[in-house]
Design a protein around this motif. Structure first.
Motif, mmCIF file in Angstrom:
data_model
loop_
_atom_site.group_PDB
_atom_site.id
_atom_site.type_symbol
_atom_site.label_atom_id
_atom_site.label_comp_id
_atom_site.label_asym_id
_atom_site.label_seq_id
_atom_site.Cartn_x
_atom_site.Cartn_y
_atom_site.Cartn_z
ATOM 1 N N ASN A 168 0.809 -1.219 0.000
ATOM 2 C CA ASN A 168 0.000 0.000 0.000
ATOM 3 C C ASN A 168 0.844 1.271 0.000
ATOM 4 O O ASN A 168 0.366 2.337 -0.384
ATOM 5 C CB ASN A 168 -0.910 0.030 1.234
ATOM 6 C CG ASN A 168 -1.830 -1.171 1.312
ATOM 7 O OD1 ASN A 168 -2.338 -1.618 0.299
ATOM 8 N ND2 ASN A 168 -2.020 -1.690 2.505
ATOM 9 N N LYS A 169 2.091 1.172 0.421
ATOM 10 C CA LYS A 169 2.916 2.351 0.692
ATOM 11 C C LYS A 169 3.957 2.562 -0.400
ATOM 12 O O LYS A 169 4.863 1.753 -0.598
ATOM 13 C CB LYS A 169 3.604 2.189 2.052
ATOM 14 C CG LYS A 169 4.378 3.416 2.510
ATOM 15 C CD LYS A 169 4.973 3.187 3.895
ATOM 16 C CE LYS A 169 5.773 4.404 4.362
ATOM 17 N NZ LYS A 169 6.381 4.182 5.702
ATOM 18 N N ILE A 170 3.821 3.680 -1.126
ATOM 19 C CA ILE A 170 4.801 4.017 -2.163
ATOM 20 C C ILE A 170 6.149 4.318 -1.500
ATOM 21 O O ILE A 170 6.227 5.052 -0.517
ATOM 22 C CB ILE A 170 4.328 5.229 -2.986
ATOM 23 C CG1 ILE A 170 3.112 4.836 -3.842
ATOM 24 C CG2 ILE A 170 5.454 5.762 -3.870
ATOM 25 C CD1 ILE A 170 2.522 5.987 -4.638
ATOM 26 N N GLY A 171 7.196 3.724 -2.035
ATOM 27 C CA GLY A 171 8.525 3.943 -1.479
ATOM 28 C C GLY A 171 9.466 2.804 -1.805
ATOM 29 O O GLY A 171 9.093 1.825 -2.459
ATOM 30 N N THR A 172 10.708 2.923 -1.357
ATOM 31 C CA THR A 172 11.749 1.937 -1.643
ATOM 32 C C THR A 172 11.993 1.051 -0.431
ATOM 33 O O THR A 172 12.130 1.545 0.692
ATOM 34 C CB THR A 172 13.049 2.644 -2.045
ATOM 35 O OG1 THR A 172 12.824 3.380 -3.258
ATOM 36 C CG2 THR A 172 14.172 1.648 -2.279
ATOM 37 N N ASN A 173 12.037 -0.248 -0.662
ATOM 38 C CA ASN A 173 12.308 -1.232 0.386
ATOM 39 C C ASN A 173 13.596 -1.962 0.018
ATOM 40 O O ASN A 173 13.679 -2.600 -1.032
ATOM 41 C CB ASN A 173 11.161 -2.243 0.480
ATOM 42 C CG ASN A 173 9.816 -1.580 0.760
ATOM 43 O OD1 ASN A 173 9.406 -1.442 1.897
ATOM 44 N ND2 ASN A 173 9.111 -1.175 -0.314
#
Length: 558
Positions: A168-173
């Motif tokens: 659900n969360k836009i971003g880099t993992n």
């Protein structure tokens, strides 16, 4: 913390053979222990080191039931096989055209798409997975055949079980797996695709046309499939349409009970609404966003065959083609030959390929093809390597803006200029496989006999003389690869045709598709059902389809 790869013993499952575009089965099949894991491992094994070790892959799907579970499995198995980076749509959502665009714009090594396309969704219905190559297009036959061969002998899959990503969360993992970097980027599902559409079409002109002093009245139906967010961003935020012009724009796991197939049967709500109202255009898209249906005022139906031919005729009014030129046209074999007449008038090459978008990719990559389509509601260009539903709707808006005419006027003028290929498709779904195979064998034996050519068949005051009967084969003009047994064709001297195929996109049983095309050079304004009836009766007589299938009527008529 360094995560470790685990090899999990497994055994093969029968029937993991990809069809025209990937593997499609019931959700409960994909949910079986190791089933999805096996298939994803076979995709990566078939891709080999070039598309695995440190590779960048795009992952997403159409929002249907089991999507998030499948994406989680894909992430873990990609990590286990040394993939370097994944671009994953937020909430797992990416339309099939958007995946193709992302692969191309990011120079990715390929993409894994979780979709059963136009098949129904929900816990009792269908799921699917397919692989797209580094050009953005569906994997070719040699690749899918390799996947299938691997699926029959697989003994283990590699997985990293400690990876958990919030979709659900836009971003880099970022993770460290066996001492190497593994990155999962959760990205905006819509942004890249919308920017591409703005490069192709004149959004300034379209905005003035859609929402100017005399706003266009539209009914754009996403059928609760993947295109909902794309529809809202493009038609409302970019082109200025109001909320009442778009419907069913929330992707739902079961498509809200709607059948995500944009045809006259399954998109009945759209047809009825446009028929009863004063709409300028109606459009619907399928579950994964690659198919489209176009309607004019009072639900005037544009067949996919006519849609492709009209777009080809007006290709110069789309900025993308003005900038990049026109390099040729193509259609799948069952698609009516309306496109061929436009190609001849424009002095363009035209190719007839087997069903499946992968056959267009080689031609595009070799700069021999810029516009193509299939009768199964697929239209597209070389901006990506997939058919593209929203692209087709924007192309029609461009033509309407350019001509200042209605959809019906545009089509009728086209027929008067080129003649009309009356067309219908009968689908007989979930038939017993054995008698259908026998029917195809018996029909092929009949139509390939030397004395079949020249025979005449009459019905309803019409007589048709056989010019050719065969099982269509195709030799790729770019790489020389050969595809055989792609559909039985009966071609008549006037250009009319009967085509029969067993489809490879169903999740169970056999789907028989019967295509009827009756060409008329001057009698172009008749009722399609009346004009086609004689040839339909002849097709049923020659094929003996009711006897073999036990069906007196098709499941779907298009």
């Amino acid at each position: 913390m360094t995560l470790t790869v685990r090899s999990v013993p497994t055994t093969p499952f029968e029937g993991q053979k990809p069809g025209t575009s990937g593997l499609r089965k019931k959700v409960k099949v994909f949910a079986e222990k190791n089933y999805t894991e096996n298939f994803v491992q076979c995709i990566l094994d078939a891709a080999g080191e070039q598309a695995v070790n440190g590779a960048v892959l795009v992952v997403g799907g159409d929002g249907r039931y089991f999507l998030k579970e499948a994406v989680d499995i894909i992430i873990k198995i990609c990590a286990g096989n040394g993939v370097g980076r994944l671009l994953v749509g937020q909430n797992g959502i990416l339309s099939t055209p958007a995946v193709s665009a992302l692969i191309r714009s990011n120079k990715a090594n390929g993409g894994i798409i979780c979709t059963a396309s136009h098949n129904p969704g929900g816990p009792e219905n269908d799921f699917g997975i397919k692989f797209n190559c580094e050009n953005g297009g569906p994997a070719p036959d040699a690749f899918t055949n390799k996947m299938y061969d691997l699926s029959k002998v697989i003994k283990e899959y590699k997985v990293v079980e400690g990876i958990n990503v919030d979709l659900n969360k836009i971003g880099t993992n970022k993770f460290e797996v066996n001492g190497k970097s593994f990155v999962v980027d959760i990205i905006d599902s819509v942004a890249n695709y919308v920017e591409l559409m703005k490069e192709i079409f004149d959004f300034g002109k379209l905005k003035a046309f859609v929402s100017g002093s005399k706003p266009l009245k539209m009914r754009i139906d996403a059928l609760n499939g993947v295109t909902g967010p794309y529809v809202r961003e493009i038609f409302i935020n970019q082109l200025g349409a109001t909320d009442d012009n778009v419907v069913h724009t929330i992707p739902l796991p079961d498509f809200g009970g709607l059948h995500p197939d944009p045809n006259l049967t399954y998109a009945k709500d759209l047809v009825d609404t446009v028929s009863a109202g004063d709409y300028d255009i109606g459009a619907a898209f399928d579950g994964d966003g690659d198919r489209n249906m176009i309607l004019g005022n009072k639900a005037f139906f544009v067949t996919p065959n006519d849609s492709l031919a009209v777009i080809a005729d007006y290709v110069d009014c789309i900025p993308y083609f003005k900038k990049n030129g026109v390099q040729g046209f193509a259609r799948s074999m069952p698609t009516a030959a309306a496109l061929d007449r436009v190609a001849k008038a424009k002095g363009q090459e035209v190719f007839e390929t087997p069903t499946g978008w992968k056959y267009f990719g080689n031609l595009m990559d070799a700069n021999r093809l810029c516009l193509c389509g299939e009768e199964s509601f697929g239209t597209g260009s070389n901006h990506i390597r997939e058919k593209d539903g929203i692209w087709a709707a924007l192309a029609w808006l461009s033509i309407m803006e350019h001509t200042k005419k209605s959809i019906e006027e545009i089509c009728k003028e086209h027929w008067k200029k080129y003649g009309r290929n009356y067309f219908t498709r009968y689908d007989y779904e979930e038939c017993e496989l054995a008698p259908c195979n026998q029917m195809m064998t018996d029909l092929e034996n009949l139509i390939t006999k030397p004395d079949f050519v020249g025979r005449e068949f009459s019905n309803g005051g019409k007589t048709y003389k056989i010019k050719l009967g065969d099982n269509f084969g195709y030799t790729d003009p770019i790489d020389g690869s050969v595809a055989t047994k792609q559909g039985l064709r009966i071609i008549f001297e006037d250009g009319s045709r009967i085509v029969m195929r067993l489809s490879g996109t169903g999740s169970s049983g056999a789907t028989v598709r019967l295509y009827i095309e009756a060409y008329e050079a001057t009698n172009v304004l008749g009722a399609a059902a009346d004009m086609l009836k004689p040839l339909i009766n002849i097709a049923l007589e020659i094929s003996q389809l009711p006897k073999y299938t036990g069906r007196n009527a098709p499941t779907v008529i298009t």
